[in-house]
Write a protein that holds these residues in place. Structure first.
Motif, PDB file in Angstrom:
ATOM      1  N   ARG A   1      -8.127   8.228  35.696  1.00 38.38           N
ATOM      2  CA  ARG A   1      -7.226   6.966  34.834  1.00 38.38           C
ATOM      3  C   ARG A   1      -6.073   6.914  35.713  1.00 38.38           C
ATOM      4  O   ARG A   1      -5.366   7.547  35.945  1.00 38.38           O
TER       5      ARG A   1
ATOM      6  N   THR B   1       4.088   2.648  33.211  1.00 33.38           N
ATOM      7  CA  THR B   1       5.237   2.852  32.163  1.00 33.38           C
ATOM      8  C   THR B   1       6.355   1.211  32.308  1.00 33.38           C
ATOM      9  O   THR B   1       6.485   1.121  33.689  1.00 33.38           O
TER      10      THR B   1
ATOM     11  N   THR C   1       3.842   1.875  27.786  1.00 32.32           N
ATOM     12  CA  THR C   1       2.598   2.314  28.817  1.00 32.32           C
ATOM     13  C   THR C   1       0.956   1.496  28.524  1.00 32.32           C
ATOM     14  O   THR C   1       0.809   1.652  27.296  1.00 32.32           O
TER      15      THR C   1
ATOM     16  N   GLU D   1       4.079   2.826  38.089  1.00 35.33           N
ATOM     17  CA  GLU D   1       2.161   2.813  38.188  1.00 35.33           C
ATOM     18  C   GLU D   1       2.404   4.377  38.649  1.00 35.33           C
ATOM     19  O   GLU D   1       2.831   5.098  39.335  1.00 35.33           O
TER      20      GLU D   1
ATOM     21  N   ARG E   1      -2.901   1.052  25.569  1.00 34.79           N
ATOM     22  CA  ARG E   1      -1.271   1.343  24.922  1.00 34.79           C
ATOM     23  C   ARG E   1      -1.153   2.409  24.342  1.00 34.79           C
ATOM     24  O   ARG E   1      -1.867   2.501  23.241  1.00 34.79           O
ATOM     25  N   ASP E   2       0.252   3.181  24.801  1.00 37.20           N
ATOM     26  CA  ASP E   2       0.224   4.098  24.459  1.00 37.20           C
ATOM     27  C   ASP E   2       1.132   3.430  22.957  1.00 37.20           C
ATOM     28  O   ASP E   2       1.406   1.981  22.605  1.00 37.20           O
TER      29      ASP E   2
ATOM     30  N   SER F   1      -1.784   4.844  35.084  1.00 30.84           N
ATOM     31  CA  SER F   1      -1.097   4.478  33.889  1.00 30.84           C
ATOM     32  C   SER F   1       0.260   4.236  34.383  1.00 30.84           C
ATOM     33  O   SER F   1       0.293   3.359  35.612  1.00 30.84           O
TER      34      SER F   1
ATOM     35  N   PHE G   1      -2.715   1.830  29.856  1.00 31.86           N
ATOM     36  CA  PHE G   1      -4.002   3.046  30.521  1.00 31.86           C
ATOM     37  C   PHE G   1      -4.881   2.215  31.462  1.00 31.86           C
ATOM     38  O   PHE G   1      -5.165   1.110  30.032  1.00 31.86           O
TER      39      PHE G   1
END
Length: 120
Positions: free
Chosen positions: A19, A23, A77, A6, A71-72, A21, A79
């Motif tokens: 923000r 992963t 990942t 994180e 999500r990416d 994140s 967010f």
């Protein structure tokens, strides 16, 4: 083995934005759900927001219209965009991820937590 990392916490004034994140790394076959929880001192860990593999989302009532989970494109990942932050949003935020590894074993992991402090 799957690990979560994180980032993105910190100190911000009320009304500001942060923000977060998270992963997921490792032998990941599929991720079913990614979520954010938070835990304030002396309180239980509560769901803030969640996003499923089909991109359906869920939010706690007190963060709707202020927080956005996404999500990416790789799906590993997650967010949490937090806007209009309030003092009561102060907590340690944890990401949680559920899925399958390449051995088709289920995993459910927590990130290490990141502190979010909102000054009033």
């Amino acid at each position: 083995q799957v690990q979560l990392v994180e980032s993105g916490g910190g100190l911000v004034q009320a009304g500001g934005s942060l923000r977060l994140s998270c992963t997921a790394y490792g032998s990941i076959f599929n991720i079913a759900a990614m979520s954010w929880y938070r835990q304030a001192p002396g309180k239980q860990r509560d769901l803030v927001a969640a996003i499923l593999s089909g991109h359906d989302t869920e939010y706690a009532d007190d963060v709707k219209d202020r927080f956005t989970i996404s999500r990416d494109s790789a799906g590993k990942t997650v967010f949490l965009q937090m806007n209009s932050l309030k003092a009561e949003d102060t907590a340690v935020y944890y990401c949680g991820v559920r899925g399958l590894d390449y051995s088709k074993r289920t995993f459910a992991l927590w990130g290490q937590g990141t502190q979010v402090t909102v000054s009033s």
